[in-house]
Write an enzyme that holds these catalytic residues in place. Structure first.
Site, mmCIF file in Angstrom:
data_model
loop_
_atom_site.group_PDB
_atom_site.id
_atom_site.type_symbol
_atom_site.label_atom_id
_atom_site.label_comp_id
_atom_site.label_asym_id
_atom_site.label_seq_id
_atom_site.Cartn_x
_atom_site.Cartn_y
_atom_site.Cartn_z
ATOM 1 N N GLU A 281 116.587 65.271 59.521
ATOM 2 C CA GLU A 281 116.478 64.229 58.500
ATOM 3 C C GLU A 281 116.821 64.779 57.108
ATOM 4 O OE1 GLU A 281 116.222 61.218 59.322
ATOM 5 O OE2 GLU A 281 115.784 61.650 61.430
ATOM 6 N N ASP A 364 122.460 66.946 62.980
ATOM 7 C CA ASP A 364 121.994 67.814 64.069
ATOM 8 C C ASP A 364 122.445 69.253 63.835
ATOM 9 O OD1 ASP A 364 120.667 65.857 65.470
ATOM 10 O OD2 ASP A 364 122.283 65.492 66.907
#
Length: 441
Positions: A281, A364
């Protein structure tokens, strides 16, 4: 209803039935969790961590999920077409005018009637989706709580719709380049909504508190500092009363910026997995995805206003007399406007979802680079898939139109690739894990 309208409505219904049958065939006969043979037997193969019952449940559940998704958009279009060609849109306008109410009263009432009709007629699909999720143990929220959330969403949506349409119809009633004026006004509105979402709207649905684990909070804030995120606390949101799914996110801009963890994430993942999610995030923030999202929203709104505006004017010229629409600023055209926006939104999904998947893949990679390891990434993706019974490798049309994130298979493969390319990090992680296990013994 005149015979011509009844016949046209019957034709639309037949087309909807045919479409629904085709969707049914597609979702049932596209193989769920079917990974390429090169990944068979690896961590990306659901057969290695799903039980046979879970595989069967995943197949049934995802077929129904995808069916509901692909039915939802045409269902919404039929609602707006029914309001327009069924005569309700014109009837409501005429009735409100016959009461001699001032425009400042008529307009909010008309918007409420249209919005409430769409909400009620669309509710069965929402209820079906919730019941399906509840039957498989993913949703845990009682029905009264779910209804309450939907009513809150309706209220927020109505206020937003009223504000937007009031400005839009007022601008369209003026001379000049109304489409340009609409777009210019949409820019500050987009930024404003990004600011108020975490501090005003989100708390209407859930209760936010400071993270209950102070040690974990310090580790998350240390990661935030490495990513130059100006955060002084981490928020925990009570989601366990509604779902077993897990999630975390960074939201807001400026002083409304928040790092948020669902409490379900804390209960079902270990610390390393949680840190990977939070690093992911933070990657969105560090790579300015929030800002690019705002830029994309502003840019796409220009495209929608230009293309949608052209379709809107053409539709009024072509069908205005039949529908009782007196002009582009006539409130009777509201269902037509909503129909066009829904059509364009659905048509743009492959593009917007592709952009979103690229951003998620980049986040990611950022998370693994930030932590220097992919340790916990594979187990976290497997746990997420198990909790939601997701399809690890969804079919093409589902990926295009529905998936905003890479598939679980793609994310697991990326983690496997990172671990292979960084063997020293993997060895260090394994050594640390062995040391921790020995200490606990």
């Amino acid at each position: 209803m005149p015979r011509s309208r009844r016949s046209k409505g019957f034709v639309w219904f037949i087309w909807f039935v045919v479409y629904a049958a085709l969707v049914t065939a597609y979702v049932w006969y596209t193989s769920p969790n079917n990974v390429p043979s090169s990944y068979a037997g690896t961590a990306a193969d659901p057969a290695t961590f799903f039980s046979s019952k879970q595989l069967a449940d995943s197949a049934r559940l995802n077929a129904m999920r995808n069916w509901i998704f692909f039915i939802s958009a045409p269902w919404e279009w039929l609602i707006y077409l029914f309001l327009l060609f069924g005569g309700l849109a014109r009837y409501w306008r005429d009735a409100l005018e016959s009461w001699r109410l001032p425009l400042v009263v008529r307009f909010p009432l008309y918007v409420l009637l249209v919005d409430a009709a769409a909400f009620v007629l669309y509710l069965p699909l929402r209820a079906l989706s919730f019941a399906l999720s509840k039957s498989y143990g993913i949703s845990t929220q009682p029905w009264p709580g779910w209804i309450r959330d939907k009513l809150v969403a309706f209220g927020v949506g109505y206020v937003t719709l009223l504000a937007v349409t009031a400005v839009a119809f007022w601008i369209m009633s003026r001379r000049g380049r109304w489409w340009l004026k609409l777009w210019l006004i949409s820019v500050p509105f987009t930024v404003f909504m990004m600011y108020v979402q975490p501090v005003i709207i989100d708390p209407l649905y859930n209760h936010f508190t400071r993270l209950s684990d102070p040690q974990l909070e310090q580790k998350i804030l240390a990661l935030a500092a490495k990513s130059d995120i100006p955060a002084s606390r981490v928020y925990e949101v009570d989601m366990s009363a509604k779902t077993n799914a897990i999630n975390a996110y960074v939201t807001g801009i400026g002083s409304s910026l928040r790092i948020v963890l669902w409490d379900t994430t804390l209960k079902q993942l270990n610390e390393q997995e949680i840190l990977l999610i939070m690093a992911h995030e933070m990657g969105h923030y560090a790579m300015h995805h929030l800002e690019w999202s705002a830029v994309g929203a502003v840019g796409s709104s220009l495209v929608v206003i230009v293309i949608g505006g052209w379709i809107y004017i053409w539709s009024i010229r072509r069908f205005g007399d039949r529908l009782g629409i007196r002009g582009r600023a006539d409130i009777t055209a509201l269902p037509l406007l909503l129909l066009i926006l829904s059509l364009l939104s659905f048509a743009s999904l492959p593009v917007s979802n592709y952009v979103s998947r690229q951003a998620e893949s980049a986040a990611d990679a950022y998370a693994m680079d930030l932590l220097g390891t992919a340790d916990g990434s594979i187990s976290m993706q497997q746990k997420t898939a198990l909790i939601t019974l997701s399809d690890l490798n969804p079919p093409l049309l589902v990926r295009w139109f529905r998936d905003t994130h890479p598939s679980d298979m793609e994310r697991i493969v990326a983690a496997m690739k990172f671990a292979k390319e960084h063997p020293h990090a993997a060895e260090a992680d394994a050594g640390a894990a062995h040391k921790g296990a020995s200490s606990s013994d």
